[in-house]
Motif scaffolding. Structure first.
Motif, mmCIF file in Angstrom:
data_model
loop_
_atom_site.group_PDB
_atom_site.id
_atom_site.type_symbol
_atom_site.label_atom_id
_atom_site.label_comp_id
_atom_site.label_asym_id
_atom_site.label_seq_id
_atom_site.Cartn_x
_atom_site.Cartn_y
_atom_site.Cartn_z
ATOM 1 N N ALA A 373 28.089 2.528 -46.685
ATOM 2 C CA ALA A 373 27.215 3.682 -46.877
ATOM 3 C C ALA A 373 27.928 4.962 -46.461
ATOM 4 C CB ALA A 373 25.926 3.501 -46.079
ATOM 5 N N PHE A 381 26.147 -0.480 -45.510
ATOM 6 C CA PHE A 381 24.872 -0.456 -46.220
ATOM 7 C C PHE A 381 23.876 -1.350 -45.493
ATOM 8 C CE2 PHE A 381 27.853 0.459 -49.768
ATOM 9 C CZ PHE A 381 27.303 1.669 -50.188
ATOM 10 N N ASP A 382 22.614 -1.035 -45.649
ATOM 11 C CA ASP A 382 21.561 -1.898 -45.122
ATOM 12 C C ASP A 382 21.629 -3.237 -45.845
ATOM 13 O OD1 ASP A 382 19.093 -3.200 -44.566
ATOM 14 O OD2 ASP A 382 18.147 -1.273 -44.136
ATOM 15 N N GLU A 383 21.709 -4.327 -45.085
ATOM 16 C CA GLU A 383 21.810 -5.650 -45.695
ATOM 17 C C GLU A 383 20.658 -5.932 -46.644
ATOM 18 O OE1 GLU A 383 22.214 -8.716 -42.828
ATOM 19 O OE2 GLU A 383 24.167 -8.041 -42.086
ATOM 20 N N ARG A 384 19.493 -5.365 -46.352
ATOM 21 C CA ARG A 384 18.322 -5.638 -47.185
ATOM 22 C C ARG A 384 18.456 -5.045 -48.583
ATOM 23 N NH1 ARG A 384 14.164 -3.363 -42.816
ATOM 24 N NH2 ARG A 384 15.882 -1.844 -42.812
ATOM 25 N N ASP A 385 19.355 -4.072 -48.728
ATOM 26 C CA ASP A 385 19.558 -3.459 -50.048
ATOM 27 C C ASP A 385 20.384 -4.340 -50.981
ATOM 28 O OD1 ASP A 385 18.121 -1.254 -49.255
ATOM 29 O OD2 ASP A 385 19.897 -0.077 -48.698
ATOM 30 N N ARG A 386 21.124 -5.269 -50.427
ATOM 31 C CA ARG A 386 21.965 -6.188 -51.211
ATOM 32 C C ARG A 386 22.822 -5.405 -52.215
ATOM 33 N NH1 ARG A 386 18.926 -11.448 -53.238
ATOM 34 N NH2 ARG A 386 21.084 -12.199 -53.165
ATOM 35 N N THR A 387 23.524 -4.430 -51.688
ATOM 36 C CA THR A 387 24.314 -3.534 -52.549
ATOM 37 C C THR A 387 25.343 -4.296 -53.365
ATOM 38 O OG1 THR A 387 23.991 -1.716 -50.987
ATOM 39 C CG2 THR A 387 25.824 -1.522 -52.550
ATOM 40 N N ARG A 390 23.834 -6.278 -56.203
ATOM 41 C CA ARG A 390 23.387 -5.417 -57.306
ATOM 42 C C ARG A 390 24.577 -4.985 -58.168
ATOM 43 N NH1 ARG A 390 21.028 -1.177 -53.766
ATOM 44 N NH2 ARG A 390 20.794 0.078 -55.669
ATOM 45 N N ASP A 407 29.129 -6.781 -49.252
ATOM 46 C CA ASP A 407 29.275 -5.474 -49.896
ATOM 47 C C ASP A 407 30.739 -5.210 -50.208
ATOM 48 O OD1 ASP A 407 26.560 -5.034 -49.833
ATOM 49 O OD2 ASP A 407 26.618 -4.021 -47.888
ATOM 50 N N VAL A 436 25.184 1.594 -59.436
ATOM 51 C CA VAL A 436 24.393 1.277 -58.243
ATOM 52 C C VAL A 436 24.443 2.400 -57.204
ATOM 53 C CG1 VAL A 436 24.180 -0.309 -56.285
ATOM 54 C CG2 VAL A 436 24.660 -1.207 -58.572
#
Length: 438
Positions: A373, A381-387, A390, A407, A436
């Motif tokens: 990020a 990045f926030d792990e919950r975003d699963r960048t 995506r 990521d 993304v």
């Protein structure tokens, strides 16, 4: 859906059903609608010379008409005999014996057991511990998980495995000493050296993925680290196990990664590219000293009792022999060099300076791009975003099978990719990242 897929949260398939791959040709996979995907990761790092390679297919087909399989205890056959000789001609000098298994994890299991049993046969049963690197990955069977430094795979099964000794490995992507991997002398080796000395009496061996910890976020270290590790294990009287399952057969730019440090390990585990991804096969190579420790009369109870039903499968051995013929006849290691240079340059040209790129690193055919990020602040990045996931999905839409690792995206294509296809692949990767992240 009846099939339970590996390394997959199956609930994801409610939104993203598995891609039905109908066929493969060269670097491309084709789904049932005929859409093509560049196999950017060589189908989990196994495919070297392209899908449906006609030379390998012909070798397997011819073998199929002669002998598909036979028990390998008490029997031998031509493909295994030829493969053993071909392997011993290209691996580091001093490796003289070939033990067959059928996948990478099983090769690691065999090497660990063989190492400890060697010491037991010599009257040193207390030498039963192994050192492994943090973030190291050597497979997912019970013994392999005992030397797994990747918490994602190992932590859930801690109660089931024998605990071994973890040592912090090289952190070259963010060297705490401020040194560069390309020019350092592995000044970070002190921790490993101290651990080897402290545990020497109980230490059976040290296991390492030479030069690149692939599943462990593609951490890369210099050949100097391997050279020091060989010296330290020899001085302490313990084994060095080189897990070249992912990095062998040209992936690091030389036939085997150990060759860049001019070392010979006591055990070398090989799989994946050994058949160019055609059929499952693995081997453990070792030297005469280890072999001789097991060479006794039957009643001495010193034989190495380890087996798999498909050990030395003739079809897989035929595929491996043809793979090695291609290496020899096409001078693959030399021929790959311009493509390696082009791949590394293409990735850097597209991603260097990107606001979300924290690191780009390469060793031979393997290039990884870490994303964050805020790279400057070290904020992921926030792990919950699963960048990363995506980005992987966006790459699939655009025609590239560019599977993420957290990521991070990485490139490890088959050797038959062209320069133009490298450009197309890296363009797709950048488009997916920008779709993304902007």
């Amino acid at each position: 859906m009846r099939i339970w897929h590996p390394c997959t949260q199956m609930k994801d398939h409610e939104k993203h059903p598995p891609v039905f791959i109908d066929r493969g040709q060269g670097i491309y996979l084709y789904d049932r609608q005929g859409k093509s995907y560049i196999d950017a990761i060589s189908s989990w790092w196994v495919n070297l010379f392209g899908h449906a390679n006609p030379r390998i297919a012909k070798a397997v087909t011819e073998q199929l008409t002669r002998l598909e399989h036979v028990i390998f205890a008490g029997c031998t056959h031509a493909p295994a005999e030829e493969l053993a000789e071909r392997l011993l001609a290209v691996v580091p000098e001093g490796l003289t014996r070939v033990f067959f298994a059928d996948n990478g994890s099983c090769a690691v299991e065999a090497a660990l057991k063989m190492s400890h049993a060697y010491w037991r046969n010599l009257g040193r049963p207390e030498k039963c511990k192994f050192i492994y690197l943090s973030n190291g990955y050597h497979g997912e069977t019970a013994g392999a998980l005992g030397v797994c430094g990747d918490r994602l795979y190992a932590a859930p099964f801690t109660p089931l495995v024998v605990p071994q000794i973890e040592v912090v490995g090289p952190e070259c992507h963010a060297c705490p000493l401020g040194l560069a991997r390309e020019s350092c002398a592995a000044e970070c080796f002190g921790g490993m050296e101290a651990a080897i000395k402290a545990h020497a009496d109980e230490l059976s061996g040290v296991i390492i993925e030479p030069l690149v910890q692939c599943a462990g976020s593609f951490r890369m270290h210099p050949p100097a680290y391997l050279a020091k590790l060989r010296q330290a294990t020899t001085a302490a009287g313990c084994h060095l196990i080189a897990d070249e399952i992912a990095v062998g057969f040209g992936r690091t730019g030389t036939m085997f990664a150990c060759q860049q440090a001019a070392i010979t390990p006591d055990f070398m585990c090989l799989s994946k590219g050994i058949t160019s991804g055609t059929l499952p096969l693995s081997v453990v190579l070792t030297g005469d000293a280890v072999f001789d420790a097991f060479y006794h009369d039957y009643h001495d109870d010193k034989a190495f009792l380890h087996s798999h039903s498909y050990t030395g499968n003739p079809l897989a051995c035929a595929a491996a022999c043809e793979t090695l013929r291609i290496f020899e006849e096409d001078d693959v290691i030399i021929a790959n060099r311009p493509k390696i240079t082009h791949l590394q340059a293409a990735v850097r040209q597209r991603f260097a300076g990107h606001k979300h790129v924290s690191d780009i690193r390469s060793t031979g055919w393997i290039t990884a791009v870490s994303l964050a990020a805020d790279p400057a602040a070290g904020r992921p990045f926030d792990e919950r975003d699963r960048t990363g996931f995506r980005i992987y999905r966006e790459a699939i839409k655009r025609g590239a099978w560019l599977r993420n690792l957290g990521d991070m995206i990485y490139f490890m294509p088959p050797y038959v990719i062209t320069l133009e296809e490298i450009d197309r692949l890296t363009d797709i990767a950048l488009d997916a990242v920008e779709a993304v992240l902007g």
